[in-house]
Design a protein around this motif. Structure first.
Motif, PDB file in Angstrom:
ATOM      1  N   SER A   7       1.018  -1.061  -0.150  1.00 11.77           N
ATOM      2  CA  SER A   7       0.009   0.671  -0.064  1.00 11.77           C
ATOM      3  C   SER A   7       1.013   1.305   0.481  1.00 11.77           C
ATOM      4  N   PRO A  56      -3.020   1.137  -5.014  1.00 12.58           N
ATOM      5  CA  PRO A  56      -3.109  -0.551  -4.384  1.00 12.58           C
ATOM      6  C   PRO A  56      -4.548  -0.807  -5.225  1.00 12.58           C
ATOM      7  N   LEU A  57      -6.016   0.128  -4.632  1.00  8.84           N
ATOM      8  CA  LEU A  57      -6.870  -0.240  -5.641  1.00  8.84           C
ATOM      9  C   LEU A  57      -6.884  -0.602  -6.714  1.00  8.84           C
ATOM     10  N   THR A  60      -4.700  -3.734  -6.801  1.00 10.10           N
ATOM     11  CA  THR A  60      -5.631  -5.355  -6.832  1.00 10.10           C
ATOM     12  C   THR A  60      -6.594  -5.837  -7.321  1.00 10.10           C
ATOM     13  N   GLU A 163      -4.783  -8.986   2.729  1.00  8.86           N
ATOM     14  CA  GLU A 163      -4.367  -7.278   1.834  1.00  8.86           C
ATOM     15  C   GLU A 163      -4.712  -6.713   1.181  1.00  8.86           C
ATOM     16  N   ALA A 164      -5.521  -7.886  -0.049  1.00 12.49           N
ATOM     17  CA  ALA A 164      -6.059  -7.648  -1.195  1.00 12.49           C
ATOM     18  C   ALA A 164      -7.657  -7.027  -0.111  1.00 12.49           C
ATOM     19  N   GLU A 166      -8.130  -5.746   2.233  1.00 14.63           N
ATOM     20  CA  GLU A 166      -8.314  -4.848   2.978  1.00 14.63           C
ATOM     21  C   GLU A 166      -8.488  -3.594   2.108  1.00 14.63           C
ATOM     22  N   ILE A 167      -7.612  -3.520   0.634  1.00 21.11           N
ATOM     23  CA  ILE A 167      -7.539  -3.002  -0.151  1.00 21.11           C
ATOM     24  C   ILE A 167      -8.727  -2.105  -0.095  1.00 21.11           C
TER      25      ILE A 167
END
Length: 348
Positions: A7, A56-57, A60, A163-164, A166-167
């Motif tokens: 991130s 990040p969005l 992902t 993590e994916a 969360e993003i």
């Protein structure tokens, strides 16, 4: 690609790229309106404000789209695992190849048939181009995506998945793939594969009314048998859930007349009955589409081919094009001719 702390790293890279783009646009005197048009024309999806493709969005969403493509045999996962070196960039004046770089292809440079996958290929490619949103099923979309994550990242796959999520702002990958509206995979995919008036998503979501069950179809592999195969998946699911309801009712009969356990069981029965009703509706709608016995013709394009599935796809375009088909607007198309032969076209 992904690692712990992506991130912060990708946000920094994105901000730098955004600053470079801003300087370049300013130097050439390009205003905000024209800039937006240029960015939308050359990005996979319309770029949100202050969210460049390296954010990040976006990364992902790209990752999960890629994993789904590897399962369907669109992309060669060996490039991601390092087993193969990235292909060299072609000469800018060379003829365009039949396949995009990174696609799974045979020695002839054409897309590889899933039945011709080499035995040492590290990932099981789905042969019929159909996956289901059905936890515990061998072809469950989330289980298969996790196979890809495990292949690429090994014992770090769980951390990558967490993590994916969360993003993306979702509780689970299933929530992401099940959500048809903004912030879900389907909405992102439709935008990703839409340019100007061209709308051509290749991963199709057929979904039950309350979104508790779904089937994903890979359009490039769709043929005259695909909907009947998908219908078999749905009917098998319905039969299994009906057996489960029968077991619950038998358990209820043997549980006495009251108590917390009985109330919990009755609530579970109510929920199961509602789910079965939802599945019945899904099966009926899919059966209607399958029984049209239409043979897909890819030259017709996505929006005409997907039109018969208008009752199941969470997208307005199929219904719009179906209405136009029935009015006889696309009489030149293969599907239009087939509908005319079946007497389904309205005559003025």
């Amino acid at each position: 690609m992904f690692n712990t702390g992506i991130s912060k790293v990708s946000v920094g890279a994105g901000e730098i790229q955004h600053q470079i783009d801003t300087i370049a646009f300013n130097l050439y005197g390009i205003n905000d309106k024209d800039r937006k048009a240029i960015e939308e024309a050359f990005c996979d999806r319309p770029a949100p404000i202050n969210a460049p493709p390296t954010a990040p969005l976006s990364l992902t969403a790209d990752l999960l789209s890629y994993t789904l493509g590897t399962i369907f045999g669109r992309w060669d996962v060996r490039y991601a695992t390092g087993e193969r070196e990235p292909p060299e960039l072609p000469d800018p004046f060379a003829p365009l190849p039949a396949c995009s770089p990174g696609m799974l292809q045979g020695e002839d440079g054409l897309p590889l048939d899933p039945h011709e996958i080499p035995p040492d290929y590290p990932l099981a490619v789905d042969p019929d181009g159909i996956l289901v949103d059905d936890e515990g099923h061998p072809d469950d979309i989330i289980a298969r995506i996790r196979d890809v994550l495990a292949l690429i990242w090994g014992d770090r796959a769980d951390a990558i998945e967490k993590e994916a999520c969360e993003i993306l702002g979702v509780k689970s990958l299933r929530d992401y793939f099940r959500k048809p509206s903004a912030g879900g995979f389907w909405d992102d995919h439709v935008k990703r594969y839409s340019k100007s008036r061209r709308k051509a998503p290749i991963y199709w979501l057929l979904q039950s009314a309350k979104k508790n069950y779904g089937i994903w179809i890979y359009y490039p592999r769709m043929d005259g048998d695909t909907l009947y195969k998908a219908l078999r998946y749905a009917k098998d699911k319905l039969a299994m859930e009906e057996r489960r309801l029968e077991d619950l009712r038998k358990e209820r009969e043997q549980s006495g007349t009251g108590g917390a356990a009985v109330k919990k069981l009755e609530k579970e029965i109510d929920g199961q009955e509602a789910f079965i009703s939802e599945l019945h509706d899904f099966v009926e709608k899919l059966e209607r589409a399958a029984n049209l016995n239409l043979i897909p013709e890819h030259d017709d394009g996505v929006v005409l081919t997907i039109a018969p599935l208008r009752e199941l796809v969470p997208w307005n375009e199929p219904k719009n094009y179906w209405d136009e088909l029935i009015e006889g607007k696309y009489e030149w198309s293969s599907i239009g001719k087939q509908l005319a032969e079946k007497g389904l076209i309205k005559r003025s």
